[in-house]
Write an enzyme that holds these catalytic residues in place. Structure first.
Site, mmCIF file in Angstrom:
data_model
loop_
_atom_site.group_PDB
_atom_site.id
_atom_site.type_symbol
_atom_site.label_atom_id
_atom_site.label_comp_id
_atom_site.label_asym_id
_atom_site.label_seq_id
_atom_site.Cartn_x
_atom_site.Cartn_y
_atom_site.Cartn_z
ATOM 1 N N CYS A 1 0.824 -1.208 0.000
ATOM 2 C CA CYS A 1 0.000 0.000 0.000
ATOM 3 C C CYS A 1 0.857 1.256 0.000
ATOM 4 O O CYS A 1 0.332 2.359 0.017
ATOM 5 C CB CYS A 1 -0.918 0.021 1.214
ATOM 6 S SG CYS A 1 -2.222 -1.207 1.094
ATOM 7 N N ILE A 2 2.165 1.108 0.073
ATOM 8 C CA ILE A 2 3.000 2.321 0.101
ATOM 9 C C ILE A 2 4.146 2.259 -0.910
ATOM 10 O O ILE A 2 4.581 1.238 -1.293
ATOM 11 C CB ILE A 2 3.603 2.609 1.504
ATOM 12 C CG1 ILE A 2 3.994 1.299 2.180
ATOM 13 C CG2 ILE A 2 2.651 3.412 2.336
ATOM 14 C CD1 ILE A 2 4.909 1.462 3.299
#
Lengths: 103, 167
Positions: A102-103
């Site tokens: 997610c990053i």
């Protein structure tokens, strides 16, 4: 899973076009796939693809922060090299699965 | 038969009104995740969310240890609210949260804002909240473009495929 001919060789890709088997990848395939994104691959691009492949094959989770700290380019540079999807597009061109981060 | 048409998401306008670690990070992760997908992102910090972009506060965000029923001890037992009231407990829990996130390669707030800006995201502060807390532009981290009104924020939120998300 589907077969797709990239740069003259049949490879296995998933529905989104990511390689099922990173060992089937070569540089010519990256160059051909990059045209879909209007990206002309330079040495800098290949340095990133090489870094991603090494990290993926070592079992590491990839994030843009990690690539930004790789010493090859910073995060801004990464966005400029792969506009519209710094980690997603670069991973596809590197012949590795879509990043599950997610990053 | 009804046909279903889907329009891709083009822009997200994210409002963060709270100053706890989990609320601020939810906003940062959503904004960063958007720019990584090629989606335009605008982040608007208001009320206690201003702590996330205020130089003096941004590295001292905490998670509330009182009145948080989802908070658990390591091992899964519920975290007693009375324990959360003791001095130092909130700081300890917050430190643990941050170190857990660091393990997942989640950066500190300042670096996270830099990442979002590097990807083309924009950061704004709310004028009313800034006036209320007596905060000036120079109190805010350099990634903040400007202090704007809600009207200016809405002006940026136009266009098909835009979503406003409130945290």
């Amino acid at each position: 899973m589907a077969d797709k001919v990239i740069a003259g060789i049949t490879v296995n890709v998933n529905a989104e076009g990511y390689f099922e088997d990173p060992s089937q990848w070569n540089k010519e395939m990256a160059i051909e796939m990059a045209r879909e994104y209007d990206i002309e691959l330079t040495d800098k691009h290949f340095e990133i693809l090489k870094y991603l492949r090494e990290k993926y094959l070592a079992g590491e989770q990839l994030t843009i922060r990690k690539v930004g700290n790789s010493g090859i380019t910073d995060i801004k540079g990464l966005y400029q090299l792969f506009p519209g999807g710094p980690l997603k597009i670069s991973s596809r061109l590197a012949g590795i699965p879509k990043p599950a981060s997610c990053i | 038969m009804a046909t279903k048409e889907e329009y891709p998401l083009k822009k997200v306008c994210i409002i963060c009104a709270k100053g706890t670690i989990e609320d601020v990070y939810a906003a940062l992760i959503m904004a960063n995740g958007a720019v990584m997908e090629g989606i335009e992102a605008k982040l608007f910090f208001t009320f206690f969310g201003l702590d996330a972009i205020t130089i003096k506060q941004m590295n001292k965000l905490h998670t509330g240890t009182v009145g948080n029923p989802a908070l658990r001890m390591p091992g899964g037992l519920p975290f007693p609210t009375l324990l959360g009231m003791l001095p130092g407990v909130e700081a300890g829990v917050s430190f643990m949260m941050k170190s857990q996130m660091e393990k997942l390669d989640v950066p500190p707030v300042k670096e996270f804002l830099e990442m979002i800006v590097a990807g083309g995201g924009e950061i704004y502060a709310c004028k009313m909240a800034a006036d209320m807390f007596k905060i000036e532009k120079e109190d805010l981290t350099e990634e903040v473009i400007d202090i704007i009104t809600v009207g200016q924020f809405y002006e940026m939120a136009g266009g098909q495929g835009t979503q406003i998300i409130f945290i």
